[in-house]
Design a protein around this motif. Structure first.
Motif, PDB file in Angstrom:
ATOM      1  N   LEU A   1       7.493   0.193   7.496  1.00 46.74           N
ATOM      2  CA  LEU A   1       6.366  -0.152   7.098  1.00 46.74           C
ATOM      3  C   LEU A   1       5.365   1.073   7.416  1.00 46.74           C
ATOM      4  N   THR A   2       4.358   1.594   6.363  1.00 47.20           N
ATOM      5  CA  THR A   2       3.867   2.834   6.180  1.00 47.20           C
ATOM      6  C   THR A   2       2.263   2.776   6.084  1.00 47.20           C
ATOM      7  N   ILE A   3       1.457   3.066   6.665  1.00 45.72           N
ATOM      8  CA  ILE A   3      -0.172   3.030   6.329  1.00 45.72           C
ATOM      9  C   ILE A   3      -0.593   4.259   5.882  1.00 45.72           C
ATOM     10  N   LEU A   4      -1.020   4.040   4.792  1.00 43.59           N
ATOM     11  CA  LEU A   4      -1.418   5.194   3.698  1.00 43.59           C
ATOM     12  C   LEU A   4      -3.115   5.357   3.571  1.00 43.59           C
ATOM     13  N   SER A   5      -3.571   6.383   3.999  1.00 44.67           N
ATOM     14  CA  SER A   5      -5.098   6.547   3.833  1.00 44.67           C
ATOM     15  C   SER A   5      -5.411   7.847   3.306  1.00 44.67           C
ATOM     16  N   PRO A   6      -6.360   7.875   2.296  1.00 44.71           N
ATOM     17  CA  PRO A   6      -6.734   9.270   1.901  1.00 44.71           C
ATOM     18  C   PRO A   6      -7.251  10.157   2.746  1.00 44.71           C
TER      19      PRO A   6
ATOM     20  N   TYR B   1      -7.348   1.912   2.843  1.00 44.80           N
ATOM     21  CA  TYR B   1      -5.842   2.301   3.139  1.00 44.80           C
ATOM     22  C   TYR B   1      -5.129   1.159   2.445  1.00 44.80           C
ATOM     23  N   SER B   2      -3.673   1.593   2.362  1.00 47.38           N
ATOM     24  CA  SER B   2      -2.803   0.672   1.942  1.00 47.38           C
ATOM     25  C   SER B   2      -1.592   0.487   2.495  1.00 47.38           C
ATOM     26  N   LEU B   3      -0.720  -0.213   2.267  1.00 48.02           N
ATOM     27  CA  LEU B   3       0.762  -0.602   2.846  1.00 48.02           C
ATOM     28  C   LEU B   3       1.699  -0.251   1.930  1.00 48.02           C
ATOM     29  N   ARG B   4       2.700   0.278   2.420  1.00 50.91           N
ATOM     30  CA  ARG B   4       3.893   0.672   1.811  1.00 50.91           C
ATOM     31  C   ARG B   4       5.211   0.039   2.452  1.00 50.91           C
ATOM     32  N   PHE B   5       6.007  -0.786   1.823  1.00 50.80           N
ATOM     33  CA  PHE B   5       7.299  -1.182   2.358  1.00 50.80           C
ATOM     34  C   PHE B   5       8.400  -0.559   1.785  1.00 50.80           C
ATOM     35  N   CYS B   6       9.313  -0.509   2.675  1.00 49.91           N
ATOM     36  CA  CYS B   6      10.660   0.072   2.310  1.00 49.91           C
ATOM     37  C   CYS B   6      11.898  -0.953   2.566  1.00 49.91           C
ATOM     38  N   ILE B   7      12.325  -1.601   1.584  1.00 47.13           N
ATOM     39  CA  ILE B   7      13.129  -2.700   1.635  1.00 47.13           C
ATOM     40  C   ILE B   7      14.758  -2.451   1.183  1.00 47.13           C
TER      41      ILE B   7
END
Length: 222
Positions: free
Chosen positions: A95-100, A128-134
């Motif tokens: 789970l990764t948090i992305l923020s400009p 911010y947004s979240l990115r999942f790796c599944i």
């Protein structure tokens, strides 16, 4: 980046008074979902019996258009070596948090139990947004979704549901990014929050549940 088979949609709800206490999400399309676990169970879709990959391929095999659609859905699955497995195996790898303007925040997933202490800290009023790796194996997972509920001082202040999609098993992981959100701002928005995140499928089978705390502060912590 791999894409999901199904179109994605998200629902975002907030409780409380005043804009400073709200998480605001930019939505492409709103959908109505229940907000509590018992409502999830009541609204559970009644699906037919599960099939292994081989059984999926055998069904309607004389229908050329349907056969091609199934091949597209299953992608590069090795049909000859596929097992007669009914249950998909789904692993949330990261789970990764992305923020400009900020470096990505990769959240460490605990091997057992829940994260101890504050799992992460966000700056107030920040997008911010979240990115999942599944990773999906064994069989097709249908209707995989992400739910997240947030409380502050025992009061629910936010509830989010994101439909991730339907995935066929493959060696490479899928990635999915949810729509951008913004942290609340102001004196009363700062502090510690508790939250619960889940990854479930159409059968309400839970592949990962995390109970955690996080902080919202006046500035980022390096």
């Amino acid at each position: 980046m791999d894409e999901t088979i199904d179109p994605t949609s998200s629902t975002h709800e907030s409780d409380g008074e005043g804009d400073s206490n709200h998480f605001t999400r930019k939505q492409s399309e709103a959908s109505m979902y229940a907000t509590e676990d018992d409502e999830d169970e009541q609204n559970k879709i009644q699906l037919g019996p599960k099939c292994s990959i081989r059984q999926h391929l055998e069904k309607d095999k004389d229908d050329e258009s349907l056969r091609k659609w199934k091949e597209q859905l299953l992608g590069n699955v090795d049909f000859d070596s596929s097992e007669e497995t009914l249950e998909p195996e789904v692993k949330i790898l990261s789970l990764t948090i992305l923020s400009p303007g900020r470096e990505e925040i990769v959240l460490p997933l605990p091997e057992s139990g829940d994260p101890q202490g504050a799992w992460f800290t966000l700056k107030e009023g920040s997008p911010y947004s979240l990115r999942f790796c599944i990773l999906v194996s064994n069989n097709i997972v249908s209707g995989l979704r992400y739910t997240n509920t947030v409380w502050k001082k025992g009061l629910k202040v936010d509830s989010t549901k994101e439909m991730i999609g339907t995935f066929s098993p493959q060696a490479e992981p899928y990635t999915h990014e949810i729509p951008e959100d913004t942290t609340p701002s102001g004196f009363f928005a700062r502090g510690s929050y508790t939250a619960k995140s889940k990854f479930l499928d159409d059968d309400n089978k839970c592949y990962l549940e995390i109970n955690y705390t996080f902080d919202i502060q006046k500035d980022w912590i390096n």
